[in-house]
Design a protein around this motif. Structure first.
Motif, PDB file in Angstrom:
ATOM      1  N   ARG A 190      -2.256 -10.140  36.296  1.00  0.00           N
ATOM      2  CA  ARG A 190      -2.118  -8.712  36.627  1.00  0.00           C
ATOM      3  C   ARG A 190      -3.402  -8.174  37.255  1.00  0.00           C
ATOM      4  O   ARG A 190      -3.358  -7.323  38.150  1.00  0.00           O
ATOM      5  N   LYS A 191      -4.544  -8.678  36.816  1.00  0.00           N
ATOM      6  CA  LYS A 191      -5.832  -8.232  37.366  1.00  0.00           C
ATOM      7  C   LYS A 191      -5.911  -8.476  38.868  1.00  0.00           C
ATOM      8  O   LYS A 191      -6.464  -7.652  39.608  1.00  0.00           O
ATOM      9  N   VAL A 192      -5.354  -9.607  39.338  1.00  0.00           N
ATOM     10  CA  VAL A 192      -5.423  -9.936  40.774  1.00  0.00           C
ATOM     11  C   VAL A 192      -4.130  -9.562  41.503  1.00  0.00           C
ATOM     12  O   VAL A 192      -3.909  -9.977  42.639  1.00  0.00           O
ATOM     13  N   LYS A 193      -3.262  -8.790  40.827  1.00  0.00           N
ATOM     14  CA  LYS A 193      -2.020  -8.286  41.427  1.00  0.00           C
ATOM     15  C   LYS A 193      -1.000  -9.396  41.710  1.00  0.00           C
ATOM     16  O   LYS A 193      -0.242  -9.320  42.674  1.00  0.00           O
ATOM     17  N   LEU A 194      -1.018 -10.407  40.833  1.00  0.00           N
ATOM     18  CA  LEU A 194       0.068 -11.397  40.802  1.00  0.00           C
ATOM     19  C   LEU A 194       0.916 -11.052  39.583  1.00  0.00           C
ATOM     20  O   LEU A 194       0.639 -11.495  38.470  1.00  0.00           O
ATOM     21  N   GLU A 195       1.930 -10.229  39.785  1.00  0.00           N
ATOM     22  CA  GLU A 195       2.687  -9.717  38.643  1.00  0.00           C
ATOM     23  C   GLU A 195       3.541 -10.830  38.028  1.00  0.00           C
ATOM     24  O   GLU A 195       4.341 -11.470  38.707  1.00  0.00           O
ATOM     25  N   PRO A 196       3.370 -11.094  36.726  1.00  0.00           N
ATOM     26  CA  PRO A 196       4.208 -12.103  36.058  1.00  0.00           C
ATOM     27  C   PRO A 196       5.673 -11.661  36.057  1.00  0.00           C
ATOM     28  O   PRO A 196       5.989 -10.534  35.666  1.00  0.00           O
ATOM     29  N   LYS A 197       6.561 -12.554  36.487  1.00  0.00           N
ATOM     30  CA  LYS A 197       7.986 -12.221  36.595  1.00  0.00           C
ATOM     31  C   LYS A 197       8.872 -13.067  35.687  1.00  0.00           C
ATOM     32  O   LYS A 197       9.873 -12.568  35.166  1.00  0.00           O
ATOM     33  N   VAL A 198       8.550 -14.355  35.536  1.00  0.00           N
ATOM     34  CA  VAL A 198       9.390 -15.257  34.742  1.00  0.00           C
ATOM     35  C   VAL A 198       8.502 -16.186  33.918  1.00  0.00           C
ATOM     36  O   VAL A 198       7.530 -16.735  34.425  1.00  0.00           O
ATOM     37  N   LEU A 199       8.864 -16.349  32.651  1.00  0.00           N
ATOM     38  CA  LEU A 199       8.249 -17.350  31.785  1.00  0.00           C
ATOM     39  C   LEU A 199       9.343 -18.295  31.296  1.00  0.00           C
ATOM     40  O   LEU A 199      10.405 -17.849  30.863  1.00  0.00           O
ATOM     41  N   LYS A 200       9.086 -19.585  31.369  1.00  0.00           N
ATOM     42  CA  LYS A 200      10.025 -20.586  30.863  1.00  0.00           C
ATOM     43  C   LYS A 200       9.259 -21.561  29.976  1.00  0.00           C
ATOM     44  O   LYS A 200       8.492 -22.383  30.472  1.00  0.00           O
ATOM     45  N   PRO A 201       9.453 -21.487  28.656  1.00  0.00           N
ATOM     46  CA  PRO A 201       8.760 -22.421  27.771  1.00  0.00           C
ATOM     47  C   PRO A 201       9.375 -23.809  27.837  1.00  0.00           C
ATOM     48  O   PRO A 201      10.576 -23.963  28.090  1.00  0.00           O
ATOM     49  N   VAL A 202       8.550 -24.817  27.612  1.00  0.00           N
ATOM     50  CA  VAL A 202       8.992 -26.213  27.620  1.00  0.00           C
ATOM     51  C   VAL A 202       8.723 -26.794  26.237  1.00  0.00           C
ATOM     52  O   VAL A 202       7.591 -26.776  25.752  1.00  0.00           O
ATOM     53  N   TYR A 203       9.791 -27.312  25.606  1.00  0.00           N
ATOM     54  CA  TYR A 203       9.698 -27.893  24.274  1.00  0.00           C
ATOM     55  C   TYR A 203       9.938 -29.402  24.346  1.00  0.00           C
ATOM     56  O   TYR A 203      10.919 -29.832  24.966  1.00  0.00           O
ATOM     57  N   PRO A 204       9.080 -30.214  23.727  1.00  0.00           N
ATOM     58  CA  PRO A 204       9.371 -31.655  23.678  1.00  0.00           C
ATOM     59  C   PRO A 204      10.729 -31.926  23.041  1.00  0.00           C
ATOM     60  O   PRO A 204      11.516 -32.735  23.543  1.00  0.00           O
ATOM     61  N   ARG A 205      11.005 -31.244  21.930  1.00  0.00           N
ATOM     62  CA  ARG A 205      12.285 -31.303  21.234  1.00  0.00           C
ATOM     63  C   ARG A 205      12.612 -29.915  20.713  1.00  0.00           C
ATOM     64  O   ARG A 205      11.729 -29.080  20.557  1.00  0.00           O
TER      65      ARG A 205
END
Length: 250
Positions: A190-205
């Motif tokens: 956000r500081k550099v104006k790259l607005e976070p839009k999507v988060l996708k967590p990755v689980y081993p299991r």
């Protein structure tokens, strides 16, 4: 063409199992892992068609650039890597795969990105960055593996600033990182104006804690963040899940 002619002593060829592509790797250096493959799949799924230019920061041996040349129709990809030997390896892989018309490799420090590429000249930026802060379990600061894993040559803020500089307004940013750094990531984006839009967590299991996080940002985007359902790597049978087989192209 004899692919072995592109190899130097101690290097090997790995079959990427996609479009007949191979990549040169040095077993004594930093070889690409699952995180690079997951990032390429995450970005390719969201990029759509008609994207003209893509910049891959911290490109290493060029794995993400080469995979995205196969998974997307992006017309031109630039990989930026600070280590000359590693960048040279990436260049040889590009030539070996006859991708010179689509991929350029630049030996450049991301902190000096403005000296190598023009502002707002890319539609998409990808990065598989060093995950760990400087001083976190360092062994050899000059070692290629250490440079790839730790923020020695550049920090997370350096990388995000370079991405924001290179992206056009409305351009897309894709990164893989560790969940432990998520607060830093979101604040600095956000500081550099790259607005976070999507988060996708990755689980081993499904029973595990997340081991990675895939992130999409938008240059100058509106403030709205969506959390996607997690990607599970292994099923209860110990084999890859269907989503993983799709990402790998099996």
């Amino acid at each position: 063409m004899n692919k072995d002619s592109f190899l130097k002593a101690g290097e090997r060829l790995d079959d990427l199992q996609r479009n007949g592509l191979f990549i040169i790797q040095d077993p004594k250096g930093f070889c690409f892992g699952m995180d690079a493959v997951l990032l390429s799949g995450f970005a390719a799924e969201r990029m759509g068609s008609g994207k003209d230019r893509l910049l891959d920061l911290c490109t290493g041996n060029g794995i993400i650039a080469i995979l995205l040349s196969a998974k997307t129709d992006v017309s031109h990809i630039v990989g930026m890597e600070i280590q000359p030997d590693v960048a040279g390896m990436a260049e040889r892989s590009v030539k070996m795969n006859a991708l010179e018309s689509r991929i350029d490799i630049l030996t450049c420090d991301v902190k000096k990105a403005a000296e190598a590429v023009s502002a707002a000249s890319f539609d998409t930026v990808t990065v598989n960055p060093p995950y760990f802060k400087k001083g976190h379990g360092l062994i050899n600061p000059g070692d290629a593996k250490t440079i790839a894993r730790h923020e020695i040559s550049c920090t997370l803020e350096d990388i995000l600033a370079a991405a924001a500089y290179a992206l056009k307004d409305g351009g897309s940013f894709y990164m893989v990182h560790k969940p432990q750094r998520l607060t830093d990531i979101l604040c600095l984006m956000r500081k550099v104006k790259l607005e976070p839009k999507v988060l996708k967590p990755v689980y081993p299991r499904i029973s595990s804690e997340p081991s990675m996080i895939l992130i999409e940002g938008r240059k100058g985007g509106n403030a709205e963040l969506r959390m996607e359902k997690p990607l599970i790597i292994y099923g209860e049978d110990g084999k890859y899940t269907g989503e993983m087989y799709t990402i790998y192209g099996y």
